[in-house]
Design an enzyme around this catalytic site. Sequence first.
Site, PDB file in Angstrom:
ATOM      1  N   GLU A  89      -2.444 -16.073 -43.999  1.00  0.00           N
ATOM      2  CA  GLU A  89      -2.756 -17.362 -44.568  1.00  0.00           C
ATOM      3  C   GLU A  89      -1.574 -18.316 -44.395  1.00  0.00           C
ATOM      4  O   GLU A  89      -0.431 -17.915 -44.541  1.00  0.00           O
ATOM      5  CB  GLU A  89      -2.991 -17.124 -46.058  1.00  0.00           C
ATOM      6  CG  GLU A  89      -3.788 -18.160 -46.733  1.00  0.00           C
ATOM      7  CD  GLU A  89      -4.081 -17.709 -48.167  1.00  0.00           C
ATOM      8  OE1 GLU A  89      -4.499 -16.556 -48.360  1.00  0.00           O
ATOM      9  OE2 GLU A  89      -3.852 -18.525 -49.058  1.00  0.00           O
ATOM     10  N   CYS A 110       3.552 -23.727 -45.825  1.00  0.00           N
ATOM     11  CA  CYS A 110       3.958 -22.482 -46.466  1.00  0.00           C
ATOM     12  C   CYS A 110       3.487 -21.352 -45.548  1.00  0.00           C
ATOM     13  O   CYS A 110       2.291 -21.146 -45.353  1.00  0.00           O
ATOM     14  CB  CYS A 110       3.317 -22.400 -47.844  1.00  0.00           C
ATOM     15  SG  CYS A 110       3.694 -20.876 -48.690  1.00  0.00           S
ATOM     16  N   CYS A 117       2.287  -7.075 -48.167  1.00  0.00           N
ATOM     17  CA  CYS A 117       3.683  -6.989 -48.598  1.00  0.00           C
ATOM     18  C   CYS A 117       3.917  -5.639 -49.255  1.00  0.00           C
ATOM     19  O   CYS A 117       3.074  -5.135 -49.997  1.00  0.00           O
ATOM     20  CB  CYS A 117       4.021  -8.108 -49.573  1.00  0.00           C
ATOM     21  SG  CYS A 117       5.772  -8.108 -50.024  1.00  0.00           S
ATOM     22  N   CYS A 121       5.196  -6.823 -56.234  1.00  0.00           N
ATOM     23  CA  CYS A 121       5.496  -7.552 -57.475  1.00  0.00           C
ATOM     24  C   CYS A 121       4.206  -7.679 -58.279  1.00  0.00           C
ATOM     25  O   CYS A 121       3.131  -7.894 -57.719  1.00  0.00           O
ATOM     26  CB  CYS A 121       6.064  -8.929 -57.165  1.00  0.00           C
ATOM     27  SG  CYS A 121       7.564  -8.829 -56.187  1.00  0.00           S
ATOM     28  N   CYS A 124       1.656 -10.857 -58.049  1.00  0.00           N
ATOM     29  CA  CYS A 124       1.437 -11.495 -56.755  1.00  0.00           C
ATOM     30  C   CYS A 124       0.218 -10.946 -56.025  1.00  0.00           C
ATOM     31  O   CYS A 124       0.031  -9.731 -55.933  1.00  0.00           O
ATOM     32  CB  CYS A 124       2.690 -11.305 -55.897  1.00  0.00           C
ATOM     33  SG  CYS A 124       2.542 -11.993 -54.255  1.00  0.00           S
ATOM     34  N   ASN A 295       0.239 -18.535 -62.022  1.00  0.00           N
ATOM     35  CA  ASN A 295      -1.068 -18.875 -61.487  1.00  0.00           C
ATOM     36  C   ASN A 295      -1.925 -17.606 -61.568  1.00  0.00           C
ATOM     37  O   ASN A 295      -1.584 -16.613 -60.930  1.00  0.00           O
ATOM     38  CB  ASN A 295      -0.845 -19.274 -60.021  1.00  0.00           C
ATOM     39  CG  ASN A 295      -1.902 -20.177 -59.484  1.00  0.00           C
ATOM     40  OD1 ASN A 295      -2.502 -20.960 -60.211  1.00  0.00           O
ATOM     41  ND2 ASN A 295      -2.120 -20.069 -58.196  1.00  0.00           N
ATOM     42  N   CYS A 338      -0.582 -18.808 -52.341  1.00  0.00           N
ATOM     43  CA  CYS A 338      -0.570 -18.113 -51.048  1.00  0.00           C
ATOM     44  C   CYS A 338      -1.079 -16.684 -51.207  1.00  0.00           C
ATOM     45  O   CYS A 338      -0.759 -16.009 -52.156  1.00  0.00           O
ATOM     46  CB  CYS A 338       0.841 -18.047 -50.487  1.00  0.00           C
ATOM     47  SG  CYS A 338       1.171 -19.339 -49.325  1.00  0.00           S
TER      48      CYS A 338
HETATM   49  N1  SAH Z   1       8.273 -12.426 -50.652  1.00  0.00           N
HETATM   50  C1  SAH Z   1       8.957 -13.638 -50.844  1.00  0.00           C
HETATM   51  C2  SAH Z   1       8.202 -14.850 -50.381  1.00  0.00           C
HETATM   52  C3  SAH Z   1       6.743 -14.920 -50.742  1.00  0.00           C
HETATM   53  S1  SAH Z   1       6.258 -15.106 -52.438  1.00  0.00           S
HETATM   54  C4  SAH Z   1       9.347 -13.803 -52.294  1.00  0.00           C
HETATM   55  O1  SAH Z   1       8.883 -13.026 -53.123  1.00  0.00           O
HETATM   56  O2  SAH Z   1      10.140 -14.684 -52.576  1.00  0.00           O
HETATM   57  C5  SAH Z   1       6.919 -16.664 -52.844  1.00  0.00           C
HETATM   58  C6  SAH Z   1       6.648 -17.122 -54.226  1.00  0.00           C
HETATM   59  O3  SAH Z   1       5.248 -17.259 -54.504  1.00  0.00           O
HETATM   60  C7  SAH Z   1       7.113 -16.260 -55.382  1.00  0.00           C
HETATM   61  O4  SAH Z   1       8.431 -16.321 -55.687  1.00  0.00           O
HETATM   62  C8  SAH Z   1       6.432 -16.970 -56.470  1.00  0.00           C
HETATM   63  O5  SAH Z   1       7.238 -18.075 -56.791  1.00  0.00           O
HETATM   64  C9  SAH Z   1       5.152 -17.437 -55.876  1.00  0.00           C
HETATM   65  N2  SAH Z   1       4.026 -16.724 -56.469  1.00  0.00           N
HETATM   66  C10 SAH Z   1       3.421 -15.598 -56.031  1.00  0.00           C
HETATM   67  N3  SAH Z   1       2.403 -15.272 -56.836  1.00  0.00           N
HETATM   68  C11 SAH Z   1       2.361 -16.212 -57.805  1.00  0.00           C
HETATM   69  C12 SAH Z   1       1.521 -16.434 -58.926  1.00  0.00           C
HETATM   70  N4  SAH Z   1       0.529 -15.624 -59.198  1.00  0.00           N
HETATM   71  N5  SAH Z   1       1.783 -17.505 -59.702  1.00  0.00           N
HETATM   72  C13 SAH Z   1       2.796 -18.335 -59.412  1.00  0.00           C
HETATM   73  N6  SAH Z   1       3.598 -18.192 -58.372  1.00  0.00           N
HETATM   74  C14 SAH Z   1       3.394 -17.138 -57.566  1.00  0.00           C
HETATM   75 FE1  SF4 Z   2       5.880  -9.515 -51.804  1.00  0.00          FE
HETATM   76 FE2  SF4 Z   2       4.596 -11.166 -53.453  1.00  0.00          FE
HETATM   77 FE3  SF4 Z   2       6.740  -9.834 -54.299  1.00  0.00          FE
HETATM   78 FE4  SF4 Z   2       7.059 -11.828 -52.529  1.00  0.00          FE
HETATM   79  S1  SF4 Z   2       6.318 -12.038 -54.610  1.00  0.00           S
HETATM   80  S2  SF4 Z   2       8.004  -9.773 -52.459  1.00  0.00           S
HETATM   81  S3  SF4 Z   2       5.157 -11.591 -51.333  1.00  0.00           S
HETATM   82  S4  SF4 Z   2       4.775  -8.902 -53.641  1.00  0.00           S
END
Ligand code: SAH
Ligand code: SF4
Length: 366
Positions: A89, A110, A117, A121, A124, A295, A338
């Site tokens: 995406e 973005c 991944c 986390c 996410c 989110n 994303c």
């Molecule tokens: N893996 C890298 C880059 C991708 S994620 C990292 O973790 O930094 C980038 C960002 O997406 C995360 O830091 C967070 O700020 C945002 N993100 C992911 N899931 C989210 C959610 N459910 N609500 C708000 N922000 C989110």
């Molecule tokens: Fe991976 Fe999502 Fe964690 Fe970034 S925030 S390292 S994309 S699991």
Amino acid sequence: MEILGLEKDELTAELAALGQPAFRAGQILDWIYAKRAPRFDAMSNLPAALRGSLESRFVLRPLSLVRSTGSKDTTQKFLFALPDGQMIETVLIPASPALYGEVSDRLTACVSSQVGCAYGCRFCASGLDGWKRHLSAAEIVSQILSVEEISGQKINNIVFMGMGEPFANYDNLLKAIRILNAPWGVGLGARHMTVSTSGLAPRIRDFADQPLQIRLAISLHGATNEVRSTIMPVNKRFPVEELIEACTYFSTRKKQYLTFEYILIRDINDSPEQASALARLANGLRAKINLIPYNTVEGLTWERPDRPTQEAFLKILLDRGIAATLRREKGHDIAAACGQLRLQTSRDQGTDTAGKKLFALGPGAE
Ligand code: SAH
Ligand code: SF4
């Protein structure tokens, strides 16, 4: 071979193997990047025979559009299929004042760096289905060219905040960045690119040692090991102290502010104690803080705190002199979302990914 993954000297060498003089590389790169030719047969100042051999040897557009949402003036999302059928995406965000607290006419892409991944986390969508593979440099660069082509808009800012952990795909990431930055390539200034990492400390140091002034954002989301480890498994590998040491190395070496991303999750990391601990970390480092109300992700139970709690958290930071911003409504649309279109699509196709999430680093983690 993917031509978008070749730097100028590599293309020159490939062409030499085809018996072509060095100046052809410059001509071809001009077609690819300055003129944005979508096919080799559009490269009208090349001999027909050469166009034919380029066509049979190289792929020019590795991505094909599966689905898009949104429209000009709003956030647009593009779901692309890769040559092996995997999906990624890319999100296009118009004038994104919320990202760094500045008002500007930026058009931000973005960009994804991996399929899935490995870092799992807990907030996410991108990690829900585990890690599939790295993106090639060409697949990263191509997201910019394809999105510009489809949307008819010119991207002037790139954030590596899409699916995947960019620093787990370090070599391809850096190669893509060099191509995006090069005057013969996309020509985007280094300061208009931001890499976001979940905190791979050794890679943060490597990144500080590479020559370009790319910006760095750290997904912090917890200011103590206790809290951060409940949110991000990677914290067990690289705990807060080690992460902060690497950040200090980066900001000293690059003489740059870095950004801490901090998602506010109700009852998980939104206490005044966390805010104070966060202020201490940022103070030592002179980092900016981006607060992002969580989110909601389908299949995950967490929620964002109410508005007064968000404001109170922000106030603690501001009162201590920290440069902090709280993403307002538009934040819904930014990197936060994303990975969610892909998730939605895989669910539509009947592959429900929720529930498979393991609270551990998966295959593909560094
Ligand atoms: N893996 C890298 C880059 C991708 S994620 C990292 O973790 O930094 C980038 C960002 O997406 C995360 O830091 C967070 O700020 C945002 N993100 C992911 N899931 C989210 C959610 N459910 N609500 C708000 N922000 C989110
Ligand atoms: Fe991976 Fe999502 Fe964690 Fe970034 S925030 S390292 S994309 S699991």
